[in-house]
Design an enzyme around this catalytic site. Structure first.
Site, mmCIF file in Angstrom:
data_model
loop_
_atom_site.group_PDB
_atom_site.id
_atom_site.type_symbol
_atom_site.label_atom_id
_atom_site.label_comp_id
_atom_site.label_asym_id
_atom_site.label_seq_id
_atom_site.Cartn_x
_atom_site.Cartn_y
_atom_site.Cartn_z
ATOM 1 N N GLU A 146 0.899 -0.846 -0.189
ATOM 2 C CA GLU A 146 -0.266 -0.051 -0.192
ATOM 3 C C GLU A 146 0.741 1.732 0.597
ATOM 4 O OE1 GLU A 146 -2.799 -0.154 3.169
ATOM 5 O OE2 GLU A 146 -3.823 -1.694 2.215
ATOM 6 N N GLU A 251 -6.218 -11.528 -1.658
ATOM 7 C CA GLU A 251 -6.980 -10.689 -0.090
ATOM 8 C C GLU A 251 -8.417 -10.564 -0.676
ATOM 9 O OE1 GLU A 251 -5.514 -7.490 2.243
ATOM 10 O OE2 GLU A 251 -3.554 -7.415 1.302
HETATM 11 C C1 GLA Z 1 -4.709 -5.148 4.549
HETATM 12 C C2 GLA Z 1 -3.982 -5.780 4.478
HETATM 13 C C3 GLA Z 1 -4.082 -7.227 5.425
HETATM 14 C C4 GLA Z 1 -5.199 -6.940 6.514
HETATM 15 C C5 GLA Z 1 -7.016 -6.146 5.494
HETATM 16 C C6 GLA Z 1 -7.034 -5.998 6.647
HETATM 17 O O1 GLA Z 1 -5.594 -5.541 3.008
HETATM 18 O O2 GLA Z 1 -2.902 -5.741 3.647
HETATM 19 O O3 GLA Z 1 -3.033 -7.641 6.272
HETATM 20 O O4 GLA Z 1 -4.665 -6.125 7.015
HETATM 21 O O5 GLA Z 1 -5.650 -4.760 5.358
HETATM 22 O O6 GLA Z 1 -7.761 -6.702 7.499
#
Ligand code: GLA
Length: 359
Positions: A146, A251
């Site tokens: 990020e 994710e």
């Molecule tokens: C981001 C992070 C993850 C997790 C999510 C929400 O996407 O990369 O590790 O913490 O937020 O839980």
């Protein structure tokens, strides 16, 4: 089903990892109870359905390196051992991020910001210690998580402010030194949105031009029912493939709570403010929404399958709906393929069916 579709597989596949064998890995984020084999509902599902794992929290900075000079690998070691004993591709998440990183990393003992050199030395020590510990055992690392803002510019994080824009190059360099064979990823959310995608493309081009050993871009995949469009997802994967990197969905979950629709961000604080109090499906998911979710998953996997060979892994962010981070802020959510009792949902069948009916 034709013989060619499931070559080498005599019977119809019944699990996600079998259904997508030869296409991409099917991963899941695991929590502490799960990698300690103490989740009686979740563990059989993990072992049966998935061939890759990511740690929900066990490898984040504040978990493994809570205080200056203090490393605690108790949980991380268990996570890696769990993956090894189940013969799974083990992912490392994450080395450099602006969340879940203690303030001491960026401050001296008087609370003043450290210098570029001090922060670089701290980053190097962290990366080399953590990556080095699991050298040859962790397949790939989310090296930087990020780093981009919604407008495609670099986020003004402590990393960027103190080190400068090259904190990304440095993180990859240190990770590569610690484990030259590990795959190294840049991971982010909302790269499907035009401005942020453009920023990411420019970033990856720059890293490639500088010879930075980046293997793949991770699209987090914290999706909504109406975002991104299938066209946006398709174009995003194509755009990164053109740069000569692999793509991973790292994710994946689909937020079905209506109050969050239209939101274009996975930014944790922004979400918390927006959805506080919204809990529209507290008594269960209506059948029509359940079906719409199944269709949404089928459509998304159709796009991922189209890009097999570029998409190397699709990882769900949690096993059952009850495990999901999207239940926070007082909401009951239904973003995954298994319900709170560990039963496969229509969305699971839809994802299986997408594999069976591929062209
Ligand atoms: C981001 C992070 C993850 C997790 C999510 C929400 O996407 O990369 O590790 O913490 O937020 O839980």
């Amino acid at each position: 089903m034709t013989a060619a579709v499931f070559a080498g597989c005599a019977t119809k596949p019944t699990t996600l990892k079998e259904a997508y064998k030869g296409d991409f890995l099917i991963g899941v984020a695991v929590n502490q109870k799960q990698f300690e084999n103490a989740d009686r509902r979740g563990n059989p599902i993990i072992q049966e359905q998935f061939d890759s794992i990511s740690p929900e929290n066990a490898l984040k900075w504040d978990s493994v390196h809570p205080d200056p000079g203090v490393y605690d690998f108790t949980n991380a070691d268990r996570y890696v051992a769990f993956g090894e004993s189940n013969h799974m591709a083990i992912i490392g998440h994450t080395l450099v991020w602006h969340h879940q990183t203690p303030q001491w990393v960026f401050q001296d003992t008087n609370g003043n910001p450290v210098t570029r050199d001090v922060l670089l030395a701290g980053m190097r020590d962290h990366i080399q210690t953590v990556v080095g510990r699991y050298k040859g055992r962790i397949k790939g690392w989310d090296v930087v998580n990020e780093a981009l803002a919604e407008d495609g510019k670099l986020r003004r994080s402590n990393w960027q402010k103190i080190i400068g824009d090259d904190f990304i190059e440095k993180a990859f360099q240190y990770a590569h030194e610690a484990d030259p064979k590990a795959e190294l990823y840049y991971n982010d959310y909302s790269l499907e949105n035009e401005p942020k995608r453009k920023g990411a493309i420019a970033l990856i081009k720059k890293l490639k031009a500088e010879g930075v050993p980046i293997t793949a871009v991770g699209l987090q995949g914290h999706f909504k029912m109406d975002w991104p469009t299938l066209e946006e997802e398709d174009a995003t994967i194509s755009d990164f493939a053109k740069l000569g990197v692999m793509v991973m969905i790292t994710e994946l979950d689909v937020d079905v709570v209506r109050a969050t629709q239209g939101n274009r961000t996975a930014d944790i604080e922004a979400n918390a403010r927006r959805v506080a109090g919204a809990n529209v499906y507290s008594n269960g998911l209506p059948a029509d929404v359940q079906q719409a979710l199944a269709k949404r998953y089928a459509d998304l996997f159709g796009v991922f399958l189209k890009h097999r060979g570029v998409v190397e892994r699709v990882t769900f962010w949690g096993v059952t709906d009850g495990d999901s981070w999207l239940n926070t802020w007082g909401r009951k959510n239904y973003p995954l393929l298994f319900d709170r009792d560990g039963q496969p949902k229509p969305a699971f069948q839809a994802v299986m069916q997408t594999a069976r009916s591929r062209p």
